[in-house]
Design an enzyme around this catalytic site. Sequence first.
Site, PDB file in Angstrom:
ATOM      1  CD  GLU A   2      -5.192  -9.125   3.566  1.00 41.28           C
ATOM      2  OE1 GLU A   2      -5.322  -8.140   4.314  1.00 41.28           O
ATOM      3  OE2 GLU A   2      -4.277  -9.194   2.725  1.00 41.28           O
ATOM      4  CG  HIS A  23      -2.010  -1.053   1.122  1.00 40.22           C
ATOM      5  ND1 HIS A  23      -2.888  -1.135   0.063  1.00 40.22           N
ATOM      6  CD2 HIS A  23      -2.347  -2.074   1.950  1.00 40.22           C
ATOM      7  CE1 HIS A  23      -3.723  -2.150   0.246  1.00 40.22           C
ATOM      8  NE2 HIS A  23      -3.408  -2.738   1.380  1.00 40.22           N
ATOM      9  CG  ASP A  75      -7.976  -5.950   2.775  1.00 37.81           C
ATOM     10  OD1 ASP A  75      -8.683  -5.213   2.082  1.00 37.81           O
ATOM     11  OD2 ASP A  75      -6.744  -5.828   2.845  1.00 37.81           O
ATOM     12  CD  GLN A  96      -1.541  -9.003   5.377  1.00 43.77           C
ATOM     13  OE1 GLN A  96      -0.663  -8.346   4.864  1.00 43.77           O
ATOM     14  NE2 GLN A  96      -2.716  -8.504   5.730  1.00 43.77           N
TER      15      GLN A  96
HETATM   16  C1  3PY Z   1      -5.781  -5.463   6.819  1.00 43.94           C
HETATM   17  O1  3PY Z   1      -6.274  -5.214   7.926  1.00 43.94           O
HETATM   18  O2  3PY Z   1      -6.428  -5.696   5.808  1.00 43.94           O
HETATM   19  C2  3PY Z   1      -4.348  -5.491   6.709  1.00 43.94           C
HETATM   20  O3  3PY Z   1      -3.826  -5.838   5.660  1.00 43.94           O
HETATM   21  C3  3PY Z   1      -3.564  -5.071   7.903  1.00 43.94           C
HETATM   22  O4  3PY Z   1      -2.283  -5.404   7.815  1.00 43.94           O
HETATM   23 MG    MG Z   2      -5.116  -6.035   4.040  1.00 39.89          MG
END
Ligand code: 3PY
Ligand code: MG
Length: 251
Positions: free
Chosen positions: A152, A49, A178, A150
């Site tokens: 998410e 980001h 996310d 991740q």
């Molecule tokens: C999210 O909360 O989507 C993130 O990627 C935080 O790191």
């Molecule tokens: Mg994220």
Amino acid sequence: MSLAQLYDLRDAVAKRVPLRGPFVAIPTPVSVEIVAGAKPDFICIDTEHSPISDGLLTDMLRAADVACIPAIVRVRSNLPQNISAALDAGACGVLVPHISSAVEAKAVVKAARFAPHGARGAGPGRAASYLRNISGSIERARKETFVAIQLETLQAVENVEEILAVAGVDLVFIGPGDLGVDAAAHTGDVTVDALIERLVSAAQAADVPVGIFTADRSASKRWLARLSFVIEGSDALFLTQASDAAAAALD
Ligand code: 3PY
Ligand code: MG
């Protein structure tokens, strides 16, 4: 991997040593110097980001090395070239966003690890001390390269058990932001907190280290009572909060 790191982050994560550090998203080594000067346990340079080019990323990793703070990189996406570029530049690990299936998790491991656990290409660059230490750097990477993914998305929650069974992943990291966006778009009644609980309990049942993003220290304190890895805030958030506080009307 980080050339000057003081401890093996991968080993610390495996031992569930409580670790807390921020994202660094402001695209300059100056920001790394400022944030690392506060001595967090690690920093995570965020190229997902933030407009951080590969050249600038290398300079930001150099700044982390000078400060002796382990630096991981949140890569732009799960493309193998993003993962190998960060590791070749000297990151001690990668955080790969938006992993939703075992197939995607396996592709991350393949890109991040040298044979026999993956298919990362041996490069002559910074991580290999510019040709001076290719074989030593590969040996060290086999031992120390930290691979985090991740979770998410709703699909990741659905597939969490099979994702957790993928060998070579050191940590699953929950992205509440996310997850919230996906949940709001697709579920009527399941709360983000319930989705997070499902991810945490599945990871703990599978004995896989789990981490989460938090926006402030009280949330970090709560989470570190249950899990051992937190990314708290970012340099941009710190600057925004301090700027708002500084500009607030004088009483
Ligand atoms: C999210 O909360 O989507 C993130 O990627 C935080 O790191
Ligand atoms: Mg994220």
